[in-house]
Write a protein that holds these residues in place. Structure first.
Motif, PDB file in Angstrom:
ATOM      1  N   GLU A 142      16.177 -12.295 -45.544  1.00 39.96           N
ATOM      2  CA  GLU A 142      17.833 -12.371 -44.738  1.00 39.96           C
ATOM      3  C   GLU A 142      17.262 -11.299 -43.336  1.00 39.96           C
ATOM      4  OE1 GLU A 142      21.542 -11.964 -47.236  1.00 39.96           O
ATOM      5  OE2 GLU A 142      20.753 -13.275 -48.269  1.00 39.96           O
ATOM      6  N   LEU A 143      16.956  -9.450 -43.749  1.00 38.65           N
ATOM      7  CA  LEU A 143      16.921  -8.519 -43.301  1.00 38.65           C
ATOM      8  C   LEU A 143      15.883  -8.982 -41.850  1.00 38.65           C
ATOM      9  CD1 LEU A 143      17.648  -6.412 -42.160  1.00 38.65           C
ATOM     10  CD2 LEU A 143      15.398  -5.351 -44.004  1.00 38.65           C
ATOM     11  N   ALA A 144      14.325 -10.074 -42.455  1.00 41.24           N
ATOM     12  CA  ALA A 144      12.786  -9.911 -41.662  1.00 41.24           C
ATOM     13  C   ALA A 144      13.593 -11.382 -40.718  1.00 41.24           C
ATOM     14  CB  ALA A 144      11.771 -10.554 -42.329  1.00 41.24           C
ATOM     15  N   ALA A 145      14.575 -12.290 -41.433  1.00 37.07           N
ATOM     16  CA  ALA A 145      14.275 -13.441 -40.807  1.00 37.07           C
ATOM     17  C   ALA A 145      15.282 -13.247 -39.686  1.00 37.07           C
ATOM     18  CB  ALA A 145      15.177 -14.699 -41.676  1.00 37.07           C
ATOM     19  N   GLU A 146      16.809 -12.047 -39.417  1.00 38.81           N
ATOM     20  CA  GLU A 146      17.579 -11.185 -38.593  1.00 38.81           C
ATOM     21  C   GLU A 146      16.394 -10.529 -37.445  1.00 38.81           C
ATOM     22  OE1 GLU A 146      20.484  -9.007 -40.464  1.00 38.81           O
ATOM     23  OE2 GLU A 146      21.125  -8.648 -37.993  1.00 38.81           O
ATOM     24  N   MET A 147      16.105 -10.483 -38.481  1.00 37.86           N
ATOM     25  CA  MET A 147      14.906  -8.888 -37.246  1.00 37.86           C
ATOM     26  C   MET A 147      14.292 -10.097 -36.004  1.00 37.86           C
ATOM     27  SD  MET A 147      14.177  -5.460 -39.345  1.00 37.86           S
ATOM     28  CE  MET A 147      13.425  -4.944 -38.833  1.00 37.86           C
ATOM     29  N   LEU A 148      14.044 -11.009 -36.730  1.00 41.96           N
ATOM     30  CA  LEU A 148      12.956 -11.835 -36.473  1.00 41.96           C
ATOM     31  C   LEU A 148      13.621 -12.995 -34.693  1.00 41.96           C
ATOM     32  CD1 LEU A 148      10.588 -10.295 -37.234  1.00 41.96           C
ATOM     33  CD2 LEU A 148       9.423 -12.461 -37.123  1.00 41.96           C
ATOM     34  N   GLY A 149      14.976 -12.866 -35.525  1.00 43.60           N
ATOM     35  CA  GLY A 149      15.497 -14.587 -34.841  1.00 43.60           C
ATOM     36  C   GLY A 149      15.254 -15.341 -35.101  1.00 43.60           C
ATOM     37  N   LYS A 150      14.503 -15.143 -36.680  1.00 42.33           N
ATOM     38  CA  LYS A 150      14.746 -16.846 -36.729  1.00 42.33           C
ATOM     39  C   LYS A 150      15.129 -16.625 -37.446  1.00 42.33           C
ATOM     40  CE  LYS A 150      10.806 -17.081 -34.844  1.00 42.33           C
ATOM     41  NZ  LYS A 150      10.251 -17.710 -33.370  1.00 42.33           N
ATOM     42  N   GLU A 151      14.881 -18.463 -38.653  1.00 39.88           N
ATOM     43  CA  GLU A 151      16.406 -18.615 -39.222  1.00 39.88           C
ATOM     44  C   GLU A 151      16.433 -18.317 -41.299  1.00 39.88           C
ATOM     45  OE1 GLU A 151      17.482 -23.188 -37.419  1.00 39.88           O
ATOM     46  OE2 GLU A 151      16.457 -23.723 -39.488  1.00 39.88           O
ATOM     47  N   ALA A 152      14.806 -18.223 -41.144  1.00 41.33           N
ATOM     48  CA  ALA A 152      14.684 -17.882 -42.317  1.00 41.33           C
ATOM     49  C   ALA A 152      13.293 -16.673 -42.301  1.00 41.33           C
ATOM     50  CB  ALA A 152      14.675 -18.959 -43.498  1.00 41.33           C
ATOM     51  N   ALA A 153      13.180 -16.276 -43.378  1.00 44.21           N
ATOM     52  CA  ALA A 153      12.315 -15.787 -43.575  1.00 44.21           C
ATOM     53  C   ALA A 153      11.620 -15.903 -45.498  1.00 44.21           C
ATOM     54  CB  ALA A 153      12.246 -14.579 -43.492  1.00 44.21           C
ATOM     55  N   LEU A 154       9.999 -15.744 -45.670  1.00 45.66           N
ATOM     56  CA  LEU A 154       9.696 -16.007 -46.912  1.00 45.66           C
ATOM     57  C   LEU A 154       8.603 -14.722 -47.243  1.00 45.66           C
ATOM     58  CD1 LEU A 154       9.292 -18.153 -49.664  1.00 45.66           C
ATOM     59  CD2 LEU A 154       7.264 -18.721 -48.312  1.00 45.66           C
ATOM     60  N   PHE A 155       8.723 -13.406 -48.165  1.00 52.07           N
ATOM     61  CA  PHE A 155       8.137 -12.587 -48.605  1.00 52.07           C
ATOM     62  C   PHE A 155       6.431 -13.592 -49.534  1.00 52.07           C
ATOM     63  CE2 PHE A 155       7.430  -9.330 -51.668  1.00 52.07           C
ATOM     64  CZ  PHE A 155       7.071  -8.249 -50.502  1.00 52.07           C
ATOM     65  N   VAL A 156       5.588 -12.971 -48.898  1.00 54.77           N
ATOM     66  CA  VAL A 156       4.330 -13.734 -49.746  1.00 54.77           C
ATOM     67  C   VAL A 156       3.075 -12.661 -49.882  1.00 54.77           C
ATOM     68  CG1 VAL A 156       4.204 -16.133 -48.352  1.00 54.77           C
ATOM     69  CG2 VAL A 156       3.433 -14.289 -47.351  1.00 54.77           C
ATOM     70  N   PRO A 157       2.457 -12.526 -50.639  1.00 57.48           N
ATOM     71  CA  PRO A 157       1.771 -11.756 -50.957  1.00 57.48           C
ATOM     72  C   PRO A 157       0.939 -11.057 -49.756  1.00 57.48           C
ATOM     73  CG  PRO A 157       1.598 -13.573 -52.800  1.00 57.48           C
ATOM     74  CD  PRO A 157       2.415 -13.665 -51.557  1.00 57.48           C
ATOM     75  N   SER A 158       0.176 -11.410 -49.235  1.00 57.17           N
ATOM     76  CA  SER A 158      -0.532 -11.064 -48.084  1.00 57.17           C
ATOM     77  C   SER A 158      -0.155 -11.793 -47.032  1.00 57.17           C
ATOM     78  CB  SER A 158      -2.078 -11.380 -48.711  1.00 57.17           C
ATOM     79  OG  SER A 158      -2.337 -12.765 -48.660  1.00 57.17           O
ATOM     80  N   GLY A 159      -0.641 -11.183 -46.275  1.00 53.25           N
ATOM     81  CA  GLY A 159      -1.063 -11.717 -44.386  1.00 53.25           C
ATOM     82  C   GLY A 159      -1.939 -13.276 -44.265  1.00 53.25           C
ATOM     83  N   THR A 160      -2.924 -13.221 -45.325  1.00 54.46           N
ATOM     84  CA  THR A 160      -3.916 -14.702 -45.297  1.00 54.46           C
ATOM     85  C   THR A 160      -3.125 -15.484 -45.673  1.00 54.46           C
ATOM     86  OG1 THR A 160      -5.502 -12.771 -45.652  1.00 54.46           O
ATOM     87  CG2 THR A 160      -6.040 -15.080 -46.455  1.00 54.46           C
ATOM     88  N   MET A 161      -2.071 -15.421 -46.407  1.00 53.56           N
ATOM     89  CA  MET A 161      -1.357 -16.265 -47.694  1.00 53.56           C
ATOM     90  C   MET A 161      -0.249 -16.841 -46.691  1.00 53.56           C
ATOM     91  SD  MET A 161       0.861 -16.784 -50.203  1.00 53.56           S
ATOM     92  CE  MET A 161      -0.903 -17.096 -52.017  1.00 53.56           C
ATOM     93  N   GLY A 162       0.008 -15.774 -45.932  1.00 58.42           N
ATOM     94  CA  GLY A 162       1.407 -16.570 -44.471  1.00 58.42           C
ATOM     95  C   GLY A 162       0.771 -17.788 -43.741  1.00 58.42           C
ATOM     96  N   ASN A 163      -0.444 -16.546 -42.972  1.00 55.13           N
ATOM     97  CA  ASN A 163      -0.936 -17.299 -42.068  1.00 55.13           C
ATOM     98  C   ASN A 163      -1.236 -18.695 -42.775  1.00 55.13           C
ATOM     99  OD1 ASN A 163      -1.048 -16.111 -40.097  1.00 55.13           O
ATOM    100  ND2 ASN A 163      -2.794 -14.956 -40.452  1.00 55.13           N
ATOM    101  N   ALA A 204       8.605 -16.256 -41.313  1.00 52.14           N
ATOM    102  CA  ALA A 204       9.455 -16.550 -40.687  1.00 52.14           C
ATOM    103  C   ALA A 204       9.197 -18.011 -39.589  1.00 52.14           C
ATOM    104  CB  ALA A 204      10.054 -15.822 -39.540  1.00 52.14           C
ATOM    105  N   GLY A 205      10.419 -18.653 -39.205  1.00 51.37           N
ATOM    106  CA  GLY A 205      10.331 -19.899 -39.190  1.00 51.37           C
ATOM    107  C   GLY A 205      11.818 -20.366 -39.159  1.00 51.37           C
ATOM    108  N   ALA A 206      12.159 -21.639 -38.941  1.00 52.63           N
ATOM    109  CA  ALA A 206      13.213 -22.270 -39.510  1.00 52.63           C
ATOM    110  C   ALA A 206      13.071 -22.276 -40.522  1.00 52.63           C
ATOM    111  CB  ALA A 206      12.974 -23.765 -38.366  1.00 52.63           C
ATOM    112  N   ASN A 207      14.245 -23.092 -40.808  1.00 56.33           N
ATOM    113  CA  ASN A 207      14.511 -22.929 -42.202  1.00 56.33           C
ATOM    114  C   ASN A 207      14.217 -24.407 -42.762  1.00 56.33           C
ATOM    115  OD1 ASN A 207      17.071 -21.429 -42.499  1.00 56.33           O
ATOM    116  ND2 ASN A 207      18.322 -22.733 -41.897  1.00 56.33           N
ATOM    117  N   ARG A 208      13.668 -25.062 -42.781  1.00 50.63           N
ATOM    118  CA  ARG A 208      12.608 -26.373 -42.929  1.00 50.63           C
ATOM    119  C   ARG A 208      11.562 -26.103 -43.162  1.00 50.63           C
ATOM    120  NH1 ARG A 208      13.315 -32.192 -42.545  1.00 50.63           N
ATOM    121  NH2 ARG A 208      11.073 -32.198 -41.536  1.00 50.63           N
TER     122      ARG A 208
END
Ligand SMILES: Cc1ncc(COP(=O)(O)O)c(C=O)c1O
Length: 345
Positions: free
Chosen positions: A43-64, A213-217
Motif C-alpha cells: 500500500e505504501l509503495a503504491a501511494e508513494m508512486l501514485g499508482k493504484e496498487a503494488a506488488l512485492f517481488v523478489p528481484s528487480g529482474t522479476m519485476g521487469n 506498481a501500476g493499475a489494479n488490473r
C-alpha cells in the motif's frame, strides 16, 4: 577485514533498525494475502508512486519480467534502450520466457531514447511484422552514468506511447535517486508510466526485494504470473519490514550518497592517470577511465585496491563505476581516493 565496497549499491547490508524490524515483523501467508507487513509495504509503495496498487517481488529482474509478460503477448515487440538493464542484463528473460522480441534503439549519452528513433521503430500494421506493444525507459539510466531522466521527457514518451496505442514501463530500479537528484516528487516522475519497477535492495538498503506498481488490473495479473514464476512467497513480512524502512527512511537520505559521490569525483579528478567522465556523477555513481599513459589495466588496479581495503568493479579494461551508498561515509570516500592514488603510482 571490513572492506569499503564501491562495487554497487546492491551490496548494502540491512541497517540495525531494519534487522530489528525484521525480527519483530508481524507475518502471515502472503500467497493468501495474509501478511499484514507485506500488505502495508504494497500500500505504501503504491501511494508513494501514485499508482493504484503494488506488488512485492523478489528481484528487480522479476519485476521487469512480470511487467513485460503482463503488457505483451508472445511475438510482440518491445522498444528498449541498447544500454538498458532489461536488454543487456536480464538473461534474455523476455525472449526466453515470454516469447517477446526486443527492438533495441540507441541510448543517447543523456540516457534518453530519441523520440524520432522510437517513432521510427513502431511497426506498421502488416501481417509480416511483430506488433509493437511497449516502450521501456530506465531511470536512472545506469550504463549512461546513473543519469536521471526528467519528468518532462518521461511525459513526452508517455504521450508518444499512448498516442500510438502502446504502453510505457519504467525500470526505475533507482527511481528515488532520480527523484531526489532533480528535486521532484517520485509520483510526478512516474505519472506517465503504466507500470514502474523499483528496487528496495539497492540504495534503499533492504536485503531483498523490489516493487512493481501500476493499475489494479495490471497488478492482479502480475500477482498471478508471479506465482507462475515461483515468486509467491509466504511469511515474507520479515523482508517487507525492511522494505518499509527503505521507503519511509532511506528514501530521505539518498542526497547524502549523491553528495559523497560528488566529493569522491572531486578527489579522483586530482589523481593523475584518472579521467572522471564529464558530468559524472549525476546521482550515486561515479564513472571514470584510465588515461592512456597508465600502463596497468583496470583489473590490475582492482587487485591493488583490494589490498588497501577497497572493493571496486571494473566495467571494462579501462573503465570503472564506483557507487556510493548507506555504508559509505566521508572517511570511506577519502580512503578510496587515496587507495586509487597509491594503486596508480
Ligand atoms: C537498472 C536496473 N534494473 C534492474 C535491475 C535488476 O535488479 P535485481 O538485481 O534485483 O534483479 C538492476 C540491478 O542492478 C538495475 O541496475
Amino acid at each position: 577485514m571490513e572492506y569499503i565496497d564501491l562495487r554497487s549499491d546492491t551490496v548494502t547490508k540491512p541497517t540495525p533498525e531494519m534487522r530489528e524490524a525484521m525480527a519483530e515483523a508481524e507475518v502471515g501467508d502472503d500467497v493468501y494475502r495474509d501478511d499484514p507487513t507485506v500488505n502495508r509495504l504494497e500500500e505504501l509503495a503504491a501511494e508513494m508512486l501514485g499508482k493504484e496498487a503494488a506488488l512485492f517481488v523478489p528481484s528487480g529482474t522479476m519485476g521487469n519480467l512480470l511487467a513485460l509478460l503482463v503488457h505483451c503477448q508472445r511475438g510482440d515487440e518491445v522498444i528498449v534502450g541498447n544500454l538498458s538493464h532489461i536488454y543487456l542484463n536480464e538473461a534474455g528473460g523476455m525472449s526466453a520466457l515470454g516469447g517477446i522480441q526486443p527492438c533495441p534503439i540507441q541510448n543517447q549519452p543523456d540516457g534518453t531514447l530519441a523520440l524520432k528513433d522510437i517513432f521510427a521503430s513502431i511497426r506498421t500494421e502488416d501481417v509480416h511484422h511483430p506488433i509493437t506493444r511497449l516502450i521501456c525507459l530506465e531511470n536512472t539510466q545506469n550504463a549512461c552514468g546513473g543519469i536521471p531522466l526528467t519528468p518532462e521527457y518521461t511525459h513526452q514518451i508517455g504521450e508518444l506511447a499512448h498516442h500510438n496505442g502502446l504502453r510505457l514501463h519504467v525500470d526505475g530500479a533507482r527511481i528515488f535517486n532520480a527523484a531526489v537528484a532533480q528535486n521532484v516528487p517520485v509520483k510526478e516522475l512516474v505519472q506517465p508510466a503504466d507500470s514502474v519497477m523499483f528496487c528496495l535492495s539497492k540504495g534503499l538498503a533492504a536485503p531483498v526485494g523490489s516493487m512493481l506498481a501500476g493499475a489494479n488490473r495490471f497488478i492482479a495479473r502480475a500477482r498471478h504470473l508471479r506465482k507462475m514464476l515461483g515468486g509467491g512467497m509466504r511469511q515474507v513480512g520479515v523482508l517487507a519490514a525492511a522494505g518499509i524502512i527503505s521507503l519511509e527512511k532511506m528514501t530521505k537520505r539518498l542526497s547524502e550518497d549523491h553528495a559523497r559521490a560528488k566529493k569522491m569525483a572531486e578527489g579522483l579528478r586530482q589523481v593523475k592517470g584518472l579521467l572522471v567522465e564529464a558530468g559524472s556523477p549525476y546521482t550515486n555513481m561515479v564513472y571514470l577511465n584510465l588515461s592512456e599513459d597508465v600502463p596497468i589495466n583496470a583489473q590490475q588496479i582492482t587487485e591493488k585496491m583490494k589490498k588497501f581495503g577497497v572493493l571496486v568493479d571494473p566495467e571494462n579494461a579501462r573503465r570503472f563505476r564506483l557507487v556510493t551508498h548507506y555504508w559509505i561515509d566521508d572517511e570511506a570516500v577519502a580512503t578510496a581516493v587515496s587507495a586509487f592514488e597509491s594503486s596508480l603510482h
